[in-house]
Design a protein around this motif. Structure first.
Motif, PDB file in Angstrom:
ATOM      1  N   GLY A 252       0.798  -1.225   0.000  1.00  0.00           N
ATOM      2  CA  GLY A 252       0.000   0.000   0.000  1.00  0.00           C
ATOM      3  C   GLY A 252       0.823   1.265   0.000  1.00  0.00           C
ATOM      4  N   SER A 253       2.052   1.215  -0.524  1.00  0.00           N
ATOM      5  CA  SER A 253       2.947   2.373  -0.472  1.00  0.00           C
ATOM      6  C   SER A 253       2.739   3.355  -1.618  1.00  0.00           C
ATOM      7  N   SER A 254       1.764   3.096  -2.487  1.00  0.00           N
ATOM      8  CA  SER A 254       1.573   3.971  -3.647  1.00  0.00           C
ATOM      9  C   SER A 254       0.768   5.222  -3.311  1.00  0.00           C
ATOM     10  N   SER A 255       0.423   5.401  -2.052  1.00  0.00           N
ATOM     11  CA  SER A 255      -0.285   6.599  -1.584  1.00  0.00           C
ATOM     12  C   SER A 255      -1.592   6.821  -2.341  1.00  0.00           C
ATOM     13  N   GLY A 256      -2.367   5.763  -2.479  1.00  0.00           N
ATOM     14  CA  GLY A 256      -3.683   5.896  -3.079  1.00  0.00           C
ATOM     15  C   GLY A 256      -3.702   6.038  -4.584  1.00  0.00           C
ATOM     16  N   GLN A 257      -2.607   5.704  -5.275  1.00  0.00           N
ATOM     17  CA  GLN A 257      -2.571   5.860  -6.725  1.00  0.00           C
ATOM     18  C   GLN A 257      -3.293   4.732  -7.467  1.00  0.00           C
ATOM     19  N   ASN A 258      -3.701   3.691  -6.764  1.00  0.00           N
ATOM     20  CA  ASN A 258      -4.412   2.571  -7.382  1.00  0.00           C
ATOM     21  C   ASN A 258      -3.599   1.968  -8.529  1.00  0.00           C
ATOM     22  N   LEU A 259      -2.453   1.395  -8.198  1.00  0.00           N
ATOM     23  CA  LEU A 259      -1.602   0.784  -9.208  1.00  0.00           C
ATOM     24  C   LEU A 259      -2.256  -0.470  -9.771  1.00  0.00           C
ATOM     25  N   VAL A 260      -2.181  -0.626 -11.096  1.00  0.00           N
ATOM     26  CA  VAL A 260      -2.795  -1.775 -11.766  1.00  0.00           C
ATOM     27  C   VAL A 260      -1.797  -2.388 -12.748  1.00  0.00           C
ATOM     28  N   VAL A 261      -2.117  -3.594 -13.198  1.00  0.00           N
ATOM     29  CA  VAL A 261      -1.287  -4.306 -14.170  1.00  0.00           C
ATOM     30  C   VAL A 261      -1.562  -3.770 -15.568  1.00  0.00           C
ATOM     31  N   LYS A 262      -0.496  -3.332 -16.262  1.00  0.00           N
ATOM     32  CA  LYS A 262      -0.638  -2.823 -17.631  1.00  0.00           C
ATOM     33  C   LYS A 262      -0.139  -3.833 -18.669  1.00  0.00           C
ATOM     34  N   SER A 263       0.586  -4.875 -18.217  1.00  0.00           N
ATOM     35  CA  SER A 263       1.097  -5.903 -19.130  1.00  0.00           C
ATOM     36  C   SER A 263       0.580  -7.265 -18.663  1.00  0.00           C
ATOM     37  N   PRO A 264      -0.707  -7.538 -18.869  1.00  0.00           N
ATOM     38  CA  PRO A 264      -1.321  -8.753 -18.305  1.00  0.00           C
ATOM     39  C   PRO A 264      -0.739 -10.059 -18.844  1.00  0.00           C
TER      40      PRO A 264
ATOM     41  N   PRO B 177       5.578 -20.755 -13.692  1.00  0.00           N
ATOM     42  CA  PRO B 177       5.299 -19.561 -14.514  1.00  0.00           C
ATOM     43  C   PRO B 177       3.808 -19.219 -14.502  1.00  0.00           C
ATOM     44  N   ARG B 178       3.507 -17.966 -14.242  1.00  0.00           N
ATOM     45  CA  ARG B 178       2.132 -17.470 -14.321  1.00  0.00           C
ATOM     46  C   ARG B 178       2.156 -16.077 -14.924  1.00  0.00           C
ATOM     47  N   THR B 179       1.150 -15.760 -15.727  1.00  0.00           N
ATOM     48  CA  THR B 179       1.081 -14.425 -16.302  1.00  0.00           C
ATOM     49  C   THR B 179       0.727 -13.415 -15.218  1.00  0.00           C
ATOM     50  N   CYS B 180       0.970 -12.159 -15.514  1.00  0.00           N
ATOM     51  CA  CYS B 180       0.619 -11.110 -14.563  1.00  0.00           C
ATOM     52  C   CYS B 180      -0.889 -11.091 -14.311  1.00  0.00           C
ATOM     53  N   ALA B 181      -1.664 -11.395 -15.347  1.00  0.00           N
ATOM     54  CA  ALA B 181      -3.118 -11.437 -15.182  1.00  0.00           C
ATOM     55  C   ALA B 181      -3.520 -12.544 -14.211  1.00  0.00           C
ATOM     56  N   GLU B 182      -2.866 -13.700 -14.316  1.00  0.00           N
ATOM     57  CA  GLU B 182      -3.171 -14.818 -13.420  1.00  0.00           C
ATOM     58  C   GLU B 182      -2.773 -14.485 -11.985  1.00  0.00           C
ATOM     59  N   LEU B 183      -1.623 -13.851 -11.820  1.00  0.00           N
ATOM     60  CA  LEU B 183      -1.185 -13.456 -10.479  1.00  0.00           C
ATOM     61  C   LEU B 183      -2.128 -12.407  -9.896  1.00  0.00           C
ATOM     62  N   ASP B 184      -2.526 -11.468 -10.736  1.00  0.00           N
ATOM     63  CA  ASP B 184      -3.431 -10.408 -10.287  1.00  0.00           C
ATOM     64  C   ASP B 184      -4.763 -11.005  -9.823  1.00  0.00           C
ATOM     65  N   GLU B 185      -5.277 -11.954 -10.579  1.00  0.00           N
ATOM     66  CA  GLU B 185      -6.533 -12.615 -10.228  1.00  0.00           C
ATOM     67  C   GLU B 185      -6.392 -13.409  -8.931  1.00  0.00           C
ATOM     68  N   ALA B 186      -5.250 -14.094  -8.781  1.00  0.00           N
ATOM     69  CA  ALA B 186      -5.009 -14.865  -7.561  1.00  0.00           C
ATOM     70  C   ALA B 186      -4.936 -13.938  -6.348  1.00  0.00           C
TER      71      ALA B 186
ATOM     72  N   THR C 148       7.954  -5.913 -14.766  1.00  0.00           N
ATOM     73  CA  THR C 148       7.505  -6.908 -15.742  1.00  0.00           C
ATOM     74  C   THR C 148       6.019  -6.781 -16.022  1.00  0.00           C
ATOM     75  N   CYS C 149       5.225  -6.524 -15.005  1.00  0.00           N
ATOM     76  CA  CYS C 149       3.775  -6.425 -15.175  1.00  0.00           C
ATOM     77  C   CYS C 149       3.331  -5.013 -15.563  1.00  0.00           C
ATOM     78  N   GLY C 150       4.296  -4.109 -15.738  1.00  0.00           N
ATOM     79  CA  GLY C 150       3.957  -2.750 -16.146  1.00  0.00           C
ATOM     80  C   GLY C 150       3.082  -2.033 -15.145  1.00  0.00           C
ATOM     81  N   CYS C 151       3.359  -2.221 -13.861  1.00  0.00           N
ATOM     82  CA  CYS C 151       2.519  -1.616 -12.826  1.00  0.00           C
ATOM     83  C   CYS C 151       2.527  -0.091 -12.933  1.00  0.00           C
ATOM     84  N   ALA C 152       1.336   0.488 -12.937  1.00  0.00           N
ATOM     85  CA  ALA C 152       1.211   1.943 -13.077  1.00  0.00           C
ATOM     86  C   ALA C 152      -0.157   2.368 -12.559  1.00  0.00           C
TER      87      ALA C 152
ATOM     88  N   ALA D  78       2.446 -10.619 -19.671  1.00  0.00           N
ATOM     89  CA  ALA D  78       3.852 -10.820 -19.305  1.00  0.00           C
ATOM     90  C   ALA D  78       3.953 -11.889 -18.220  1.00  0.00           C
ATOM     91  N   VAL D  79       5.111 -12.563 -18.173  1.00  0.00           N
ATOM     92  CA  VAL D  79       5.322 -13.635 -17.195  1.00  0.00           C
ATOM     93  C   VAL D  79       6.564 -13.304 -16.357  1.00  0.00           C
TER      94      VAL D  79
END
Length: 206
Positions: A39-51, A62-71, A92-96, A53-54
């Motif tokens: 939670g260090s992003s100070s409320g920026q709501n970081l999300v996966v931009k490269s779903p 190996p799991r994709t970023c989308a699979e990790l995000d869902e888990a 790798t997951c393009g977090c932004a 990517a592994v």
């Protein structure tokens, strides 16, 4: 036994400390954001931009970023594991931030050579044989389809090809130097990296 009242109070705190990792202990509303586990992003709501990517995570299949995000959202990643994920997923997951956009020339700069072509020789994140115009790449950046890492690479790799210029234009430039003017505007001049032109035309551009 704990909820049934069979564990003495003196032992409960000790047991809680010993079971955190193996039992995946978490608060009732816990979920894991693989882009911002602590939670260090100070409320920026970081999300996966490269779903697709592994990321390479030691000791895990190996799991994709989308699979990790869902888990993570499904509470399938315990807190102890979640807190270590950002080291492997952030880039790798393009977090932004969810609303992240960019100008591929950099903040305050714009594309002047809209039709110039870019391929994987200039940008490593393009697919083999993929070709984009500078205008198309800029559209992707402004639409939020590029990750921060991709935007940073573009900013330093395509400045010349795409003719990046300040949004307000460069400061006025007299080709003869400040306070001087050309007396031979029809004379032709050739400068390395620029198309042949006349002194008058070059002065007008400045």
């Amino acid at each position: 036994d704990g909820l049934a009242g069979r564990i003495p109070e003196t032992a409960c705190e000790f047991i809680a400390g010993a079971t955190q990792a193996n039992c995946g202990c978490a608060l009732p509303n816990y979920t894991c954001n693989i882009c911002d586990p602590d939670g260090s992003s100070s409320g920026q709501n970081l999300v996966v931009k490269s779903p697709d990517a592994v990321p390479e995570i030691p000791g895990q299949p190996p799991r994709t970023c989308a699979e990790l995000d869902e888990a993570g959202k499904g509470r399938l990643i315990p807190p102890g594991e979640c807190s270590a994920l950002a080291i492997f997923t952030a880039q790798t997951c393009g977090c932004a931030p969810a609303d992240f956009t960019c100008s591929v020339c950099g903040d305050g700069w714009q594309v002047s050579n809209a039709g110039s072509l870019i391929n994987e020789d200039l940008l490593s994140f393009l697919e083999e044989d993929e070709v984009l115009t500078c205008a198309e790449l800029q559209e992707q950046g402004l639409a939020g389809n590029l990750t921060p890492a991709e935007c940073n690479e573009a900013e330093f790799s395509i400045r010349t090809t795409c003719g990046c210029t300040p949004e307000g234009g460069f400061a006025q430039c007299s080709i003869c130097g400040q306070g001087s003017e050309t007396l031979a505007p029809e004379a032709e001049i050739s400068i390395t990296g620029l198309p042949a032109t006349t002194c008058g035309d070059l002065q007008a551009q400045g």
